[in-house]
Write a protein that holds these residues in place. Sequence first.
Motif, mmCIF file in Angstrom:
data_model
loop_
_atom_site.group_PDB
_atom_site.id
_atom_site.type_symbol
_atom_site.label_atom_id
_atom_site.label_comp_id
_atom_site.label_asym_id
_atom_site.label_seq_id
_atom_site.Cartn_x
_atom_site.Cartn_y
_atom_site.Cartn_z
ATOM 1 N N THR A 139 0.851 -1.186 0.000
ATOM 2 C CA THR A 139 0.000 0.000 0.000
ATOM 3 C C THR A 139 0.885 1.233 0.000
ATOM 4 N N GLU A 140 0.676 2.100 -0.986
ATOM 5 C CA GLU A 140 1.500 3.293 -1.139
ATOM 6 C C GLU A 140 0.601 4.514 -1.292
ATOM 7 N N GLU A 141 1.138 5.681 -0.933
ATOM 8 C CA GLU A 141 0.391 6.918 -1.083
ATOM 9 C C GLU A 141 1.285 7.995 -1.689
ATOM 10 N N LEU A 142 0.637 8.953 -2.343
ATOM 11 C CA LEU A 142 1.351 10.054 -2.993
ATOM 12 C C LEU A 142 0.604 11.346 -2.700
ATOM 13 N N PHE A 143 1.295 12.309 -2.082
ATOM 14 C CA PHE A 143 0.709 13.626 -1.813
ATOM 15 C C PHE A 143 1.461 14.692 -2.613
ATOM 16 N N ASP A 144 0.849 15.871 -2.722
ATOM 17 C CA ASP A 144 1.378 16.869 -3.646
ATOM 18 C C ASP A 144 2.699 17.495 -3.206
ATOM 19 N N TYR A 145 3.178 17.192 -2.002
ATOM 20 C CA TYR A 145 4.495 17.681 -1.599
ATOM 21 C C TYR A 145 5.604 16.696 -1.986
ATOM 22 N N SER A 146 5.241 15.554 -2.573
ATOM 23 C CA SER A 146 6.217 14.531 -2.939
ATOM 24 C C SER A 146 6.061 14.187 -4.411
ATOM 25 N N SER A 147 7.132 13.711 -5.014
ATOM 26 C CA SER A 147 7.089 13.325 -6.433
ATOM 27 C C SER A 147 7.010 11.819 -6.618
ATOM 28 N N ASN A 148 7.144 11.037 -5.517
ATOM 29 C CA ASN A 148 7.135 9.582 -5.611
ATOM 30 C C ASN A 148 6.172 8.985 -4.585
ATOM 31 N N GLN A 150 5.102 6.729 -1.561
ATOM 32 C CA GLN A 150 5.760 6.306 -0.330
ATOM 33 C C GLN A 150 4.903 5.265 0.371
ATOM 34 N N PRO A 151 5.517 4.387 1.204
ATOM 35 C CA PRO A 151 4.708 3.426 1.961
ATOM 36 C C PRO A 151 3.670 4.141 2.812
ATOM 37 N N ALA A 152 2.434 3.663 2.787
ATOM 38 C CA ALA A 152 1.374 4.230 3.607
ATOM 39 C C ALA A 152 1.495 3.688 5.034
ATOM 40 N N PRO A 153 0.923 4.404 6.026
ATOM 41 C CA PRO A 153 1.020 3.915 7.417
ATOM 42 C C PRO A 153 0.479 2.505 7.608
ATOM 43 N N GLN A 154 -0.499 2.081 6.784
ATOM 44 C CA GLN A 154 -1.079 0.746 6.918
ATOM 45 C C GLN A 154 -0.421 -0.280 5.998
ATOM 46 N N ASP A 155 0.704 0.083 5.397
ATOM 47 C CA ASP A 155 1.393 -0.844 4.496
ATOM 48 C C ASP A 155 2.006 -1.999 5.279
ATOM 49 N N GLN A 156 1.667 -3.207 4.895
ATOM 50 C CA GLN A 156 2.233 -4.418 5.519
ATOM 51 C C GLN A 156 2.405 -5.468 4.434
ATOM 52 N N PRO A 184 5.020 0.253 8.633
ATOM 53 C CA PRO A 184 6.122 1.230 8.671
ATOM 54 C C PRO A 184 6.095 2.021 9.968
ATOM 55 N N ASN A 185 7.244 2.533 10.347
ATOM 56 C CA ASN A 185 7.311 3.418 11.499
ATOM 57 C C ASN A 185 6.354 4.582 11.290
ATOM 58 N N ALA A 186 5.685 5.027 12.380
ATOM 59 C CA ALA A 186 4.745 6.149 12.264
ATOM 60 C C ALA A 186 5.418 7.367 11.644
ATOM 61 N N ASN A 187 6.721 7.495 11.869
ATOM 62 C CA ASN A 187 7.495 8.597 11.297
ATOM 63 C C ASN A 187 7.905 8.206 9.874
ATOM 64 N N SER A 188 6.912 7.895 9.033
ATOM 65 C CA SER A 188 7.202 7.262 7.748
ATOM 66 C C SER A 188 7.852 8.196 6.742
ATOM 67 N N LEU A 189 7.742 9.514 6.930
ATOM 68 C CA LEU A 189 8.388 10.421 5.984
ATOM 69 C C LEU A 189 9.901 10.355 6.095
ATOM 70 N N PHE A 190 10.393 9.969 7.283
ATOM 71 C CA PHE A 190 11.830 10.023 7.519
ATOM 72 C C PHE A 190 12.478 8.640 7.593
ATOM 73 N N SER A 191 11.725 7.620 7.968
ATOM 74 C CA SER A 191 12.301 6.274 8.051
ATOM 75 C C SER A 191 11.264 5.245 7.619
ATOM 76 N N PRO A 192 10.898 5.224 6.335
ATOM 77 C CA PRO A 192 9.826 4.342 5.868
ATOM 78 C C PRO A 192 10.150 2.868 5.983
ATOM 79 N N ASP A 193 11.416 2.500 6.117
ATOM 80 C CA ASP A 193 11.764 1.090 6.165
ATOM 81 C C ASP A 193 11.826 0.535 7.590
ATOM 82 N N SER A 194 11.599 1.375 8.584
ATOM 83 C CA SER A 194 11.655 0.929 9.969
ATOM 84 C C SER A 194 10.319 0.318 10.368
#
Length: 204
Positions: A139-148, A150-156, A184-194
């Motif tokens: 599960t991935e999400e894309l918002f207008d502040y990003s160009s790619n 990213q894993p969504a908080p519910q991604d498993q 993913p770590n709740a701080n997914s913008l900074f450490s999406p792989d945790s």
Amino acid sequence: PFSGAALRVQPRIRANFQPSLQWKIFATYGLYHQFLVENPLLDDFGNYQYIWSVADDRSISIPQATHRILGISYQNSHFLGQVEAFYNNTTGLTQLLQYGADSSLVVSKGCSRSYGVDMHLQWRIKKQQFWLAYTWSKTEELFDYSSNFQPAPQDQRHELKAVSLLNFRPFFASASYVFGSGFPNANSLFSPDSQRFYSRLDLS
């Protein structure tokens, strides 16, 4: 207050093909809208809070999700096996960003996509029943502040479930086990792989 009212159609379609008594192939399509939404509020440190609101399609967009499933199943008197592949995408997501010295609030719009495979197996041996289910998903999400995306908080990535129901009347026993590879770590913008896996066993 009702000047923006509109008719929204949510079609659901299912097609079945049964080449034999045991085998079935099916496909489904559905369009869904969500009017009561829980929007994430993200601060400078990547902390999440969630705020409930009514989507009015002005300040808060109305999320629209499209679900697609293609599956095959086999069933006889003591066994059921089913595999489904799914692809879902959602538009109209809203994320609130609060940052800076003045804690200014910025509204960001986005979308998400989710795809994967579900497998379900079920056995019945006389009065005893057993289930096994497995899901691989992304599960991935894309918002207008990003160009790619990213894993969504519910991604498993992986989830495994096993259940047994034992009938030795007048005594009954059950066991269930769940294993998940973690979100993913709740701080997914900074450490999406945790992320951390979890597991749970229940006996009764």
